[in-house]
Design a protein around this motif. Structure first.
Motif, short mmCIF file in Angstrom:
data_model
loop_
_atom_site.label_atom_id
_atom_site.label_comp_id
_atom_site.label_asym_id
_atom_site.label_seq_id
_atom_site.Cartn_x
_atom_site.Cartn_y
_atom_site.Cartn_z
N MET A 197 0.85 -1.19 0.00
CA MET A 197 0.00 0.00 0.00
C MET A 197 0.89 1.25 0.00
N PHE A 198 0.44 2.30 -0.71
CA PHE A 198 1.26 3.50 -0.89
C PHE A 198 0.38 4.73 -0.84
N LEU A 199 0.99 5.83 -0.39
CA LEU A 199 0.30 7.11 -0.35
C LEU A 199 1.29 8.20 -0.74
N PHE A 200 0.94 9.00 -1.75
CA PHE A 200 1.82 10.09 -2.19
C PHE A 200 1.02 11.07 -3.03
N LYS A 201 1.58 12.27 -3.19
CA LYS A 201 0.97 13.23 -4.10
C LYS A 201 1.10 12.71 -5.52
N ALA A 202 0.07 12.91 -6.32
CA ALA A 202 0.11 12.44 -7.70
C ALA A 202 1.34 12.98 -8.43
N GLN A 203 1.60 14.26 -8.26
CA GLN A 203 2.73 14.87 -8.96
C GLN A 203 4.06 14.35 -8.45
N SER A 204 4.15 14.05 -7.16
CA SER A 204 5.41 13.53 -6.60
C SER A 204 5.78 12.21 -7.27
N PHE A 205 4.80 11.33 -7.42
CA PHE A 205 5.10 10.05 -8.06
C PHE A 205 5.44 10.24 -9.53
N LEU A 206 4.68 11.07 -10.22
CA LEU A 206 4.92 11.28 -11.65
C LEU A 206 6.30 11.90 -11.89
N ASP A 207 6.71 12.83 -11.03
CA ASP A 207 8.04 13.43 -11.16
C ASP A 207 9.13 12.38 -10.98
N GLU A 208 8.94 11.50 -10.00
CA GLU A 208 9.95 10.48 -9.74
C GLU A 208 9.99 9.47 -10.88
N LEU A 209 8.83 9.11 -11.43
CA LEU A 209 8.80 8.18 -12.56
C LEU A 209 9.44 8.81 -13.79
N GLN A 210 9.21 10.10 -13.98
CA GLN A 210 9.85 10.79 -15.10
C GLN A 210 11.37 10.71 -14.98
N HIS A 211 11.87 10.77 -13.77
CA HIS A 211 13.31 10.70 -13.55
C HIS A 211 13.85 9.28 -13.73
N LEU A 212 13.08 8.28 -13.26
CA LEU A 212 13.58 6.91 -13.23
C LEU A 212 13.23 6.10 -14.48
N ASP A 213 12.07 6.36 -15.07
CA ASP A 213 11.65 5.58 -16.24
C ASP A 213 10.75 6.44 -17.12
N PRO A 214 11.34 7.42 -17.82
CA PRO A 214 10.53 8.33 -18.64
C PRO A 214 9.75 7.63 -19.74
N ALA A 215 10.27 6.51 -20.26
CA ALA A 215 9.57 5.79 -21.32
C ALA A 215 8.25 5.21 -20.80
N MET A 216 8.28 4.69 -19.58
CA MET A 216 7.04 4.16 -18.99
C MET A 216 6.01 5.26 -18.82
N LEU A 217 6.46 6.41 -18.31
CA LEU A 217 5.53 7.52 -18.10
C LEU A 217 4.96 8.01 -19.43
N GLU A 218 5.79 8.07 -20.45
CA GLU A 218 5.31 8.52 -21.76
C GLU A 218 4.25 7.58 -22.30
N ALA A 219 4.47 6.27 -22.19
CA ALA A 219 3.50 5.29 -22.67
C ALA A 219 2.19 5.40 -21.90
N CYS A 220 2.29 5.54 -20.57
CA CYS A 220 1.09 5.65 -19.76
C CYS A 220 0.33 6.95 -20.05
N SER A 221 1.05 8.02 -20.24
CA SER A 221 0.42 9.31 -20.54
C SER A 221 -0.35 9.24 -21.86
N LYS A 222 0.23 8.60 -22.86
CA LYS A 222 -0.46 8.46 -24.14
C LYS A 222 -1.68 7.55 -24.00
N SER A 223 -1.55 6.51 -23.17
CA SER A 223 -2.67 5.60 -22.97
C SER A 223 -3.87 6.31 -22.35
#
Length: 470
Positions: A197-223
């Protein structure tokens, strides 16, 4: 503001034969009249500032999710349909993108599995309030379960320095240990079980994913950007979603980020990961647990769950027995985690017991196969009030319908007529037909199929209110 997100996927392997691929454990009513999913969504609704939930599931379970939300009185939920399973990291990214779009980047996203049990609601709420304060400072917060025993089936998290808002920094994630290491972890007091279970600000997680795996975030954003609404569901764009790398949130983000925090949770948590969860239920003086029509004689530490008939046990010790209408599991308690091996064999043999129960749920109601032969099949069909099946036809079978209870509106060819209790009709092979319940009570009927092929795939849909037409 807290946006509850329920991850409601599942393969139906760990609690077989009660759970199946078409009816995994989150839909089961294991403790009372509410399913695990319903308990989870009601628990989320008890949090101060909680919005209607977001649920992520696969297409095959969409109507089950919608119906269980309706039964639980939940309104305004968003049900997102994954084109295929890609593990938890893409699902969490999708949830954060949708939460940001609906509520803004500072919205606190609470990721929880839909198939866990938590006994102490007040402790759950208290830990969530602490986690919300930690997450508001930009931390990616997880919940660590206070260990109740030496457990080798869970991952562990080592606590780091205490945080001023509450909770701790995460010092290390640890894979499932052997017995000796698990005992050392529990004895030290420095380790907590990984709850998922996890709790975080939406933007906090998205910022960290952009740093660690930008390709995953790009695919999810397009989806999400190319998603389509279908009735009460949101279909994520399949091509974009499948381009996202399959990975867990632990491996993709939490074990790599320097912003991870952990808040202890001591609230009677159980992930219901195998039939051994019954060991925590109330038992008799000899350590036996029973559910349903069970007769135990001279047995010890035996767990029996009966669904449909009498189960009598004599002289058993350390055994788990689970009975359903079409399958019975008998295993040593120490092997309860290995049930998935049986399910794998069933799937390799294409046995229907791996996929569905004798009772199959549909958006309009359900059907139960009660007798089969080489050229016939008998089903009990239940249609909910004011619901109707698709306008359809079959190439290889004819059908006889006998109304047991309620009123049926029947379309057969160019005719439409009503059938009352104890009345029947014949549906010839190749004719277009439809069954509808126009009344306010359940419609129950017996269907007798006859023909050379009786498979569920012998169906051509011409019109369907649930969007399933060919």
């Amino acid at each position: 503001m807290i946006v509850p997100v329920l991850l409601a996927g599942g393969s139906g392997t760990r609690l077989w034969p009660l759970s199946r691929e078409g009816y995994p454990k989150q839909f089961l009513k294991l403790t009372d009249e509410w399913s695990l999913l319903q308990h989870t969504v009601r628990r989320a609704g008890a949090l101060a500032g909680a919005t209607p939930p977001i649920l992520i599931c696969n297409e095959a379970h969409r109507f089950l999710v919608a119906e269980q939300l309706r039964q639980a009185g939940v309104e305004g939920a968003e049900i997102l349909l994954e084109p295929e399973a890609r593990n938890t990291a893409p699902a969490v990214a999708i949830a954060c993108l949708v939460a940001k779009e609906r509520h803004g980047g500072d919205a606190l996203v609470f990721i929880m599995a839909a198939d866990h049990l938590i006994a102490d609601l007040s402790s759950f709420v208290a830990s969530t309030e602490i986690a919300a304060k930690v997450a508001a400072h930009g931390r990616l917060t997880t919940f660590g379960i206070t260990p109740q025993r030496v457990e080798t089936g869970y991952g562990y998290i080592r606590k780091g320095a205490a945080l001023p808002e509450g909770g701790f920094e995460v010092a290390a994630f640890v894979e499932k240990p052997d017995s000796a290491r698990a005992k050392a972890y529990v004895d030290s007091g420095e380790y907590l079980w990984n709850s998922g279970m996890f709790l975080f600000k939406a933007q906090s997680f998205l910022d960290e994913l952009q740093h660690l795996d930008p390709a995953m975030l790009e695919a999810c954003s397009k989806s999400v950007a190319d998603a389509k609404r279908d009735l009460d569901f949101v279909r994520l764009d399949a091509a974009a979603f499948k381009a996202a790398r399959s990975d867990s949130i632990d491996y993709a983000v939490m074990e790599k980020t320097d912003k991870a925090a952990i808040v202890p949770l001591d609230a009677g948590w159980d992930d219901v990961g195998s039939w051994s969860f019954l060991e925590t239920r109330a038992r008799d003086s000899r350590g036996n647990y029973s559910h349903g029509d069970v007769m135990l004689e001279d047995s010890d530490n035996t767990l029996i769950h009966s669904e449909s008939r009498l189960v009598a046990a004599l002289g058993l010790k350390d055994v788990v027995v689970v009975e359903t209408k079409d399958a019975v599991l008998v295993t040593d308690r120490s092997r309860a985690q290995d049930v998935k091996r049986i399910v794998s064999r069933l799937k390799s043999l294409r046995r229907p017991e791996a996929e569905s129960h004798t009772v199959v749920h549909r958006p309009w109601g359900s059907y139960e196969t009660i007798a089969t032969g080489s050229r016939f099949q008998v089903k009990r069909i239940i249609v909910k009030p004011r619901q109707k099946l698709s306008l359809q036809m079959h190439h290889h079978r004819a059908e006889h319908w006998i109304v047991v209870c309620g009123t049926a509106r029947v379309t057969c060819g160019d005719k439409e007529f009503l059938l009352a209790e104890n009345e029947s009709t014949y549906i010839p092979l190749g004719s277009q037909h439809r069954l509808e319940n126009p009344g306010s009570i359940l419609l129950e009927l017996i269907e007798v199929q006859s023909g050379g092929y009786l498979g569920e795939d012998d169906i051509v849909r011409f019109n369907d209110v649930y969007g399933r037409a060919s």
